[in-house]
Design a protein around this motif. Structure first.
Motif, PDB file in Angstrom:
ATOM      1  N   ASN A  91       0.814  -1.125   0.055  1.00  0.00           N
ATOM      2  CA  ASN A  91       0.058   0.021  -0.035  1.00  0.00           C
ATOM      3  C   ASN A  91       0.949   1.234   0.107  1.00  0.00           C
ATOM      4  OD1 ASN A  91      -2.541  -1.213  -0.283  1.00  0.00           O
ATOM      5  ND2 ASN A  91      -2.490  -1.603   2.329  1.00  0.00           N
ATOM      6  N   ALA A  92       2.052   1.201  -0.241  1.00  0.00           N
ATOM      7  CA  ALA A  92       2.889   2.226  -0.209  1.00  0.00           C
ATOM      8  C   ALA A  92       3.280   2.840  -1.570  1.00  0.00           C
ATOM      9  CB  ALA A  92       4.323   1.948   0.567  1.00  0.00           C
ATOM     10  N   LEU A  93       3.007   4.299  -1.812  1.00  0.00           N
ATOM     11  CA  LEU A  93       3.523   4.850  -3.242  1.00  0.00           C
ATOM     12  C   LEU A  93       4.638   5.607  -2.763  1.00  0.00           C
ATOM     13  CD1 LEU A  93       2.980   6.123  -5.861  1.00  0.00           C
ATOM     14  CD2 LEU A  93       1.469   7.919  -4.916  1.00  0.00           C
ATOM     15  N   TRP A  94       4.633   6.390  -1.596  1.00  0.00           N
ATOM     16  CA  TRP A  94       5.639   7.266  -1.272  1.00  0.00           C
ATOM     17  C   TRP A  94       6.576   6.583  -0.287  1.00  0.00           C
ATOM     18  CZ3 TRP A  94       5.427  10.854  -4.707  1.00  0.00           C
ATOM     19  CH2 TRP A  94       4.174  11.286  -4.901  1.00  0.00           C
ATOM     20  N   SER A  95       7.933   7.138  -0.311  1.00  0.00           N
ATOM     21  CA  SER A  95       8.954   6.825   0.604  1.00  0.00           C
ATOM     22  C   SER A  95       8.449   7.484   1.917  1.00  0.00           C
ATOM     23  CB  SER A  95      10.230   7.447   0.293  1.00  0.00           C
ATOM     24  OG  SER A  95      11.157   7.550   1.455  1.00  0.00           O
ATOM     25  N   PRO A  96       8.805   7.155   3.146  1.00  0.00           N
ATOM     26  CA  PRO A  96       8.376   7.567   4.394  1.00  0.00           C
ATOM     27  C   PRO A  96       8.748   9.057   4.557  1.00  0.00           C
ATOM     28  CG  PRO A  96       9.592   5.841   4.956  1.00  0.00           C
ATOM     29  CD  PRO A  96       9.598   5.664   3.303  1.00  0.00           C
TER      30      PRO A  96
END
Length: 122
Positions: A91-96
């Motif tokens: 569910n990750a699009l962006w780096s944190p």
């Protein structure tokens, strides 16, 4: 107040197309309006985006960033773009992480020019 923001895709994968960036700009504009802020400039490349945002002093930058990244990630995943689905999982699009720089020292026109000159994918 102005802030220059840079968001990088998870694993620095090349997933953005012109269509995705156009959709992200719409999403970012709406989120900024919810915070009584203005998206002054937006552009990106295959694996990152640049935003120049004018925001009121009562808005914490971290809250604005969390909303910008969260809403955009949900909308992009919901739109089900093949380029993203094939290169990112979960569910990750962006780096944190993110880059944020206040723009008090540099002329806004210079920062806008830098963002405009990003190599937008076709």
């Amino acid at each position: 107040m102005h802030v220059h923001l840079v968001f990088v895709t998870k694993y620095r994968r090349d997933v953005f197309t012109k269509k995705i960036l156009d959709d992200l700009k719409i999403t970012f504009t709406k989120v900024c309006e919810d915070f009584e802020a203005t998206l002054v400039e937006f552009n990106g490349e295959d694996d990152h985006v640049h935003l120049l945002v004018n925001y009121p002093p009562k808005v914490p930058v971290s809250g604005l960033v969390n909303s910008l990244k969260g809403v955009s990630s949900r909308r992009v995943r919901k739109a089900d773009y093949p380029s993203i689905k094939n290169k990112l999982w979960g569910n990750a699009l962006w780096s944190p992480s993110y880059f944020a720089s206040s723009c008090g020292g540099a002329p806004i026109g210079l920062i806008r020019q830098y963002i405009e000159q990003q190599r937008t994918p076709r």
